[in-house]
Design a protein around this motif. Structure first.
Motif, mmCIF file in Angstrom:
data_model
loop_
_atom_site.group_PDB
_atom_site.id
_atom_site.type_symbol
_atom_site.label_atom_id
_atom_site.label_comp_id
_atom_site.label_asym_id
_atom_site.label_seq_id
_atom_site.Cartn_x
_atom_site.Cartn_y
_atom_site.Cartn_z
ATOM 1 N N PRO A 103 0.834 -1.203 0.000
ATOM 2 C CA PRO A 103 0.000 0.000 0.000
ATOM 3 C C PRO A 103 0.871 1.257 0.000
ATOM 4 O O PRO A 103 1.964 1.272 0.569
ATOM 5 N N VAL A 104 0.360 2.323 -0.602
ATOM 6 C CA VAL A 104 1.121 3.559 -0.707
ATOM 7 C C VAL A 104 1.512 4.100 0.669
ATOM 8 O O VAL A 104 2.633 4.570 0.863
ATOM 9 N N ARG A 108 5.353 4.945 1.848
ATOM 10 C CA ARG A 108 5.844 6.256 2.292
ATOM 11 C C ARG A 108 6.572 6.144 3.631
ATOM 12 O O ARG A 108 7.471 6.929 3.935
ATOM 13 N N GLN A 109 6.179 5.189 4.446
ATOM 14 C CA GLN A 109 6.889 4.930 5.702
ATOM 15 C C GLN A 109 8.211 4.213 5.409
ATOM 16 O O GLN A 109 9.258 4.530 5.982
ATOM 17 N N TRP A 110 8.155 3.245 4.501
ATOM 18 C CA TRP A 110 9.317 2.435 4.126
ATOM 19 C C TRP A 110 10.414 3.303 3.508
ATOM 20 O O TRP A 110 11.604 3.097 3.771
ATOM 21 N N ASN A 202 -4.336 3.957 0.609
ATOM 22 C CA ASN A 202 -4.321 2.499 0.754
ATOM 23 C C ASN A 202 -4.317 1.780 -0.591
ATOM 24 O O ASN A 202 -4.386 0.552 -0.631
ATOM 25 N N VAL A 203 -4.223 2.535 -1.710
ATOM 26 C CA VAL A 203 -4.081 1.889 -3.011
ATOM 27 C C VAL A 203 -2.703 1.231 -3.089
ATOM 28 O O VAL A 203 -1.740 1.694 -2.467
ATOM 29 N N TYR A 204 -2.593 0.143 -3.832
ATOM 30 C CA TYR A 204 -1.326 -0.589 -3.913
ATOM 31 C C TYR A 204 -0.405 -0.020 -4.990
ATOM 32 O O TYR A 204 -0.854 0.365 -6.066
#
Length: 301
Positions: A103-104, A108-110, A202-204
């Motif tokens: 998920p997007v 963004r956290q990664w 939450n889009v992949y």
């Protein structure tokens, strides 16, 4: 299913095409190559390529020719020494490249881990799929009352149903509008690079993520920790299993010293010494803040 039949066919074809090589090979990682391991509801992790193995770490540390010593115990001891004393460059000699679908908001956290090479699926060039992360009921939790970035009690009954319905409805409605805005079916529409801004977090998305073992261990130490957010933790936990197959000696040392070990401050060491001497130490007499003391007590009682 996280993979289409066409994608699975490509993976099967790649795994069926074996080639001889003179480079170092990890049998454990060879067994994992290209296989897509599912994560969450539509995500996956798969290993695309790797370089090096346990012996590459030992070889670099000793600056020697060929593999490590003939005695595995010697190699294991050296790897544990390197891990114990925070040596980094020998572990940097091993690299791995992952293909990750996530998920997007997880991406963004990664991406905060800036020590990797990343190439992400382009929503300027291609149209994103209608795939969204919808949490399992057990992951629908309220805000923690003691941690500003954590979860508290799991939602139940009507409240859980209400939140779940909003998550599903908003995601589908946003994608419907995304499709309707695109330049297709004879309408001028909106450019893909603009239409994508209407999609929820939450889009992949997908990316290739390549890093060395030292920085991968740092990522796993933070993201496979019990305090990490669940949605990124499940990716890290799966990657831990892949790394354990790839470099079992290095991963065992990492699990022991980093994942299973703790870092103690000078004040913490002094408290332990005072306790061993029979003194009853409290937070007020320890010299630690309330937060430090709480974390100390969680580990040492």
């Amino acid at each position: 299913m996280p993979l289409t039949q066409e994608a699975q066919a490509e993976i099967d074809a790649a795994r069926a095409s074996a080639r001889p090589t003179l480079r170092a090979v990890s049998e454990g990682m060879e067994a994992q190559l290209y296989t897509a391991h599912p994560v969450l509801d539509h995500g996956f992790v798969r290993v695309i390529d790797y370089m090096g193995d346990d012996s590459a770490i030992v070889q670099a540390a000793r600056v020697s020719y060929g593999a490590g010593t003939k005695h595995v115990s010697n190699d294991e001891g050296l790897i544990r020494y390197l891990m114990r004393h925070w040596h980094s460059t020998p572990f940097e000699m091993c690299e791995v490249k992952f293909h990750v679908k996530l998920p997007v908001f997880v991406a963004r956290q990664w991406i905060r881990h800036r020590t990797a090479n990343v190439n992400e699926y382009s929503a300027r060039y291609s149209i994103l799929d209608r795939e969204f992360y919808i949490p399992e009921p057990g992951q629908l939790a309220a805000q923690s009352t003691v941690n500003n970035q954590g979860r508290g009690a799991v939602l139940e009954g009507a409240e859980a149903a209400r939140v779940l319905e909003m998550l599903k409805g908003d995601a589908m409605r946003a994608y419907d509008h995304y499709e309707a805005m695109l330049s297709q079916d004879g309408q001028q529409g909106l450019a893909r690079e603009l239409a994508r801004m209407n999609l929820p977090a939450n889009v992949y998305t997908q990316w290739y993520w390549k890093t060395d073992l030292h920085n991968l261990f740092h990522f796993l130490r933070l993201r496979a920790d019990a305090h990490a957010q669940y949605e990124i933790r499940v990716y890290a936990e799966l990657m831990c299993k892949l790394v354990a197959d790839w470099v079992p000696l290095a991963y065992a040392a990492f699990a022991d010293y980093r994942m299973g070990g703790v870092s103690v401050s000078a004040k913490g060491v002094e408290v332990i010494r005072r306790r061993l001497a029979g003194e009853a130490v409290t937070q007020e007499t320890s010299g630690m803040s309330k937060g430090e003391w709480r974390e100390f007590v969680e580990v040492f009682g």
